[in-house]
Design a protein around this motif. Structure first.
Motif, PDB file in Angstrom:
ATOM      1  N   TRP A 115       3.296   5.985 -17.505  1.00  0.00           N
ATOM      2  CA  TRP A 115       2.096   5.295 -17.026  1.00  0.00           C
ATOM      3  C   TRP A 115       2.285   3.773 -16.965  1.00  0.00           C
ATOM      4  CZ3 TRP A 115      -0.896   8.717 -14.849  1.00  0.00           C
ATOM      5  CH2 TRP A 115      -0.944  10.025 -15.352  1.00  0.00           C
ATOM      6  N   PRO A 116       2.690   3.102 -18.062  1.00  0.00           N
ATOM      7  CA  PRO A 116       2.919   1.659 -17.942  1.00  0.00           C
ATOM      8  C   PRO A 116       4.077   1.330 -17.004  1.00  0.00           C
ATOM      9  CG  PRO A 116       3.632   2.444 -20.107  1.00  0.00           C
ATOM     10  CD  PRO A 116       2.860   3.555 -19.465  1.00  0.00           C
ATOM     11  N   ALA A 117       5.084   2.195 -16.940  1.00  0.00           N
ATOM     12  CA  ALA A 117       6.207   1.936 -16.041  1.00  0.00           C
ATOM     13  C   ALA A 117       5.750   2.005 -14.582  1.00  0.00           C
ATOM     14  CB  ALA A 117       7.327   2.945 -16.297  1.00  0.00           C
ATOM     15  N   ALA A 118       4.894   2.973 -14.250  1.00  0.00           N
ATOM     16  CA  ALA A 118       4.383   3.089 -12.880  1.00  0.00           C
ATOM     17  C   ALA A 118       3.559   1.867 -12.500  1.00  0.00           C
ATOM     18  CB  ALA A 118       3.539   4.359 -12.739  1.00  0.00           C
ATOM     19  N   LEU A 119       2.723   1.390 -13.433  1.00  0.00           N
ATOM     20  CA  LEU A 119       1.931   0.191 -13.165  1.00  0.00           C
ATOM     21  C   LEU A 119       2.819  -1.034 -13.003  1.00  0.00           C
ATOM     22  CD1 LEU A 119      -1.066   0.787 -15.608  1.00  0.00           C
ATOM     23  CD2 LEU A 119      -1.067   0.999 -13.115  1.00  0.00           C
ATOM     24  N   ALA A 120       3.888  -1.109 -13.827  1.00  0.00           N
ATOM     25  CA  ALA A 120       4.823  -2.241 -13.705  1.00  0.00           C
ATOM     26  C   ALA A 120       5.535  -2.199 -12.357  1.00  0.00           C
ATOM     27  CB  ALA A 120       5.835  -2.206 -14.848  1.00  0.00           C
ATOM     28  N   ALA A 121       5.939  -0.999 -11.917  1.00  0.00           N
ATOM     29  CA  ALA A 121       6.589  -0.875 -10.611  1.00  0.00           C
ATOM     30  C   ALA A 121       5.632  -1.265  -9.490  1.00  0.00           C
ATOM     31  CB  ALA A 121       7.082   0.561 -10.408  1.00  0.00           C
ATOM     32  N   LEU A 134       0.820  -1.207   0.000  1.00  0.00           N
ATOM     33  CA  LEU A 134       0.000   0.000   0.000  1.00  0.00           C
ATOM     34  C   LEU A 134       0.858   1.264   0.000  1.00  0.00           C
ATOM     35  CD1 LEU A 134      -2.786  -1.149   2.491  1.00  0.00           C
ATOM     36  CD2 LEU A 134      -2.979  -0.914   0.005  1.00  0.00           C
ATOM     37  N   THR A 135       2.004   1.247   0.673  1.00  0.00           N
ATOM     38  CA  THR A 135       2.905   2.396   0.611  1.00  0.00           C
ATOM     39  C   THR A 135       3.375   2.627  -0.817  1.00  0.00           C
ATOM     40  OG1 THR A 135       3.666   2.031   2.879  1.00  0.00           O
ATOM     41  CG2 THR A 135       5.059   3.387   1.471  1.00  0.00           C
ATOM     42  N   GLY A 136       3.593   1.539  -1.553  1.00  0.00           N
ATOM     43  CA  GLY A 136       4.042   1.649  -2.939  1.00  0.00           C
ATOM     44  C   GLY A 136       3.031   2.262  -3.881  1.00  0.00           C
ATOM     45  N   LEU A 137       1.804   2.475  -3.416  1.00  0.00           N
ATOM     46  CA  LEU A 137       0.807   3.129  -4.264  1.00  0.00           C
ATOM     47  C   LEU A 137       1.231   4.532  -4.688  1.00  0.00           C
ATOM     48  CD1 LEU A 137      -2.516   2.113  -2.450  1.00  0.00           C
ATOM     49  CD2 LEU A 137      -1.762   1.332  -4.693  1.00  0.00           C
ATOM     50  N   TYR A 138       2.159   5.139  -3.937  1.00  0.00           N
ATOM     51  CA  TYR A 138       2.577   6.504  -4.292  1.00  0.00           C
ATOM     52  C   TYR A 138       3.215   6.552  -5.670  1.00  0.00           C
ATOM     53  CZ  TYR A 138       7.656   6.022  -3.564  1.00  0.00           C
ATOM     54  OH  TYR A 138       8.982   5.687  -3.682  1.00  0.00           O
ATOM     55  N   LEU A 174      -0.404   8.626  -0.172  1.00  0.00           N
ATOM     56  CA  LEU A 174      -0.821   9.920  -0.721  1.00  0.00           C
ATOM     57  C   LEU A 174       0.113  11.034  -0.250  1.00  0.00           C
ATOM     58  CD1 LEU A 174      -2.859  11.744  -2.198  1.00  0.00           C
ATOM     59  CD2 LEU A 174      -4.227  11.767  -0.097  1.00  0.00           C
ATOM     60  N   ILE A 175       0.479  10.995   1.022  1.00  0.00           N
ATOM     61  CA  ILE A 175       1.379  12.023   1.563  1.00  0.00           C
ATOM     62  C   ILE A 175       2.756  11.917   0.930  1.00  0.00           C
ATOM     63  CG2 ILE A 175       2.528  12.829   3.656  1.00  0.00           C
ATOM     64  CD1 ILE A 175       0.009  11.855   5.193  1.00  0.00           C
ATOM     65  N   TRP A 176       3.259  10.683   0.736  1.00  0.00           N
ATOM     66  CA  TRP A 176       4.563  10.510   0.082  1.00  0.00           C
ATOM     67  C   TRP A 176       4.536  11.072  -1.328  1.00  0.00           C
ATOM     68  CZ3 TRP A 176       8.041  10.417   3.264  1.00  0.00           C
ATOM     69  CH2 TRP A 176       8.226   9.469   4.260  1.00  0.00           C
ATOM     70  N   ALA A 177       3.423  10.836  -2.026  1.00  0.00           N
ATOM     71  CA  ALA A 177       3.308  11.357  -3.393  1.00  0.00           C
ATOM     72  C   ALA A 177       3.412  12.880  -3.399  1.00  0.00           C
ATOM     73  CB  ALA A 177       1.979  10.904  -4.016  1.00  0.00           C
ATOM     74  N   LEU A 178       2.725  13.537  -2.457  1.00  0.00           N
ATOM     75  CA  LEU A 178       2.798  14.992  -2.364  1.00  0.00           C
ATOM     76  C   LEU A 178       4.209  15.437  -2.003  1.00  0.00           C
ATOM     77  CD1 LEU A 178      -0.560  15.632  -0.474  1.00  0.00           C
ATOM     78  CD2 LEU A 178      -0.040  16.302  -2.827  1.00  0.00           C
ATOM     79  N   THR A 183      -2.184   3.556   5.883  1.00  0.00           N
ATOM     80  CA  THR A 183      -1.050   3.348   4.982  1.00  0.00           C
ATOM     81  C   THR A 183      -1.343   3.927   3.598  1.00  0.00           C
ATOM     82  OG1 THR A 183      -0.576   1.310   6.204  1.00  0.00           O
ATOM     83  CG2 THR A 183       0.593   1.646   4.131  1.00  0.00           C
ATOM     84  N   ILE A 184      -2.595   3.837   3.150  1.00  0.00           N
ATOM     85  CA  ILE A 184      -2.969   4.486   1.894  1.00  0.00           C
ATOM     86  C   ILE A 184      -2.816   5.999   2.031  1.00  0.00           C
ATOM     87  CG2 ILE A 184      -4.898   4.959   0.322  1.00  0.00           C
ATOM     88  CD1 ILE A 184      -5.897   2.114   0.903  1.00  0.00           C
ATOM     89  N   LEU A 185      -3.207   6.542   3.194  1.00  0.00           N
ATOM     90  CA  LEU A 185      -2.986   7.970   3.461  1.00  0.00           C
ATOM     91  C   LEU A 185      -1.490   8.290   3.414  1.00  0.00           C
ATOM     92  CD1 LEU A 185      -3.946  10.788   4.364  1.00  0.00           C
ATOM     93  CD2 LEU A 185      -3.812   9.961   6.735  1.00  0.00           C
TER      94      LEU A 185
END
Length: 304
Positions: free
Chosen positions: A125-131, A100-104, A158-162, A153-155
């Motif tokens: 986009w495909p690279a992010a999905l592959a990762a 779930l952390t890797g969702l970023y 999201l915070i890591w992405a920001l 963990t999903i939150l």
């Protein structure tokens, strides 16, 4: 610094973070998570301060007030992401947390488009999905029923992405990546220690027992790695940075096998392969396609 060199810097940061998981895992046997976060980032602040001061002496201009505020905001994002992940681990599994952390990795390009109309290269986009698929396999290829910890963990993701997006933007805009890194360390460390004083037991014996892990996580996985992230993101895009930083999961598994005796099953090895395939896709494919288009224009025919 070229984009390729910047991406290699981010790859090194991912390796340092991966080793940091080992330090964090063993440190939790002695001290609480918020105290650990606070101490490691106080150490990171002290370790990297001389480099920030040197950067300031050679800077073309001083840091604007709005940039200082942005640096502090990134520090709050750093604290919030780490705290959400640590608290989430109280009610979710390590497997779920890792995936779930890797969702970023997938969130970064979407958020960059929504907030700033910053469209990545189509191959991202495909690279992010592959990762993301690689992180899924590396985490065991399964996920249990969702708990409060999973949503936290999903939150965190999201915070890591920001944090990744704003680090890239202000490292470029200010031209002061090391100052940005040290400011976020100081803010994160102080806030974490303030919370720890109220909700966690604090004992010098326990701190001394965890000191080797605190020093590694502070100087290397904290100070050096996050500073490398800020420096590298001056010369590459946030979506590409997220993919390279996702190698943290690969190196965590590798160092866990080396130092903690953890075994890597076949699906974990396949996940490592997918993550590195994603890296090759975003690093090599755009350059190859550009050269092919240039050759096509020069020769007037398609070049394979």
């Amino acid at each position: 610094m070229t984009r390729a060199q910047a991406n290699l810097v981010l790859l090194l940061a991912g390796a340092m973070w991966g080793m940091g998981f080992v330090a964090q895992s063993t440190a939790m046997q002695a001290i609480g998570p918020l105290l650990f976060i606070g101490l490691r980032f106080v150490v990171a602040t002290v370790a990297m301060m001389p480099f920030a001061m040197r950067e300031g002496r050679h800077a073309a201009r001083p840091v604007h007030k709005s940039e200082w505020l942005a640096f502090a905001m990134i520090g709050l994002l750093l604290f919030a992401g780490m705290a959400a992940q640590q608290i989430g681990l109280l009610t979710t599994s390590v497997t779920n947390s890792g995936f779930l952390t890797g969702l970023y990795v997938v969130m970064v390009p979407f958020i960059a488009v929504i907030l700033f109309r910053q469209w990545p290269h189509p191959l991202v986009w495909p690279a992010a999905l592959a990762a993301l698929a690689g992180i899924w396999l590396l985490s065991g290829g399964s996920i249990g029923a969702f708990t409060t910890g999973d949503w936290l963990t999903i939150l965190c993701a999201l915070i890591w992405a920001l944090q990744v997006i704003y680090t890239g933007r202000y490292a470029v805009a200010s031209g002061r990546p090391v100052t940005l890194a040290v400011t976020q360390f100081a803010v994160c460390g102080v806030v974490a220690l303030l919370f720890a004083l109220f909700i966690e037991p604090i004992g010098w014996t326990a701190i001394r027992a965890a000191m080797p892990e605190i020093l590694y996580a502070g100087v290397i996985a904290g100070g050096a790695a996050f500073t490398l992230q800020a420096v590298g993101q001056r010369y590459t895009t946030a979506p590409q940075a997220a993919i390279f930083l996702s190698t943290e999961a690969v190196f965590a598994a590798l160092f866990g096998a080396i130092f903690l005796g953890e075994r890597l099953p076949f699906e974990a090895l396949a996940g490592c392969g997918l993550i590195f395939a994603a890296i090759l896709l975003v690093e090599a494919a755009p350059a190859f396609l550009s050269r092919r288009r240039l050759a096509t224009r020069l020769t007037g025919r398609n070049v394979i």
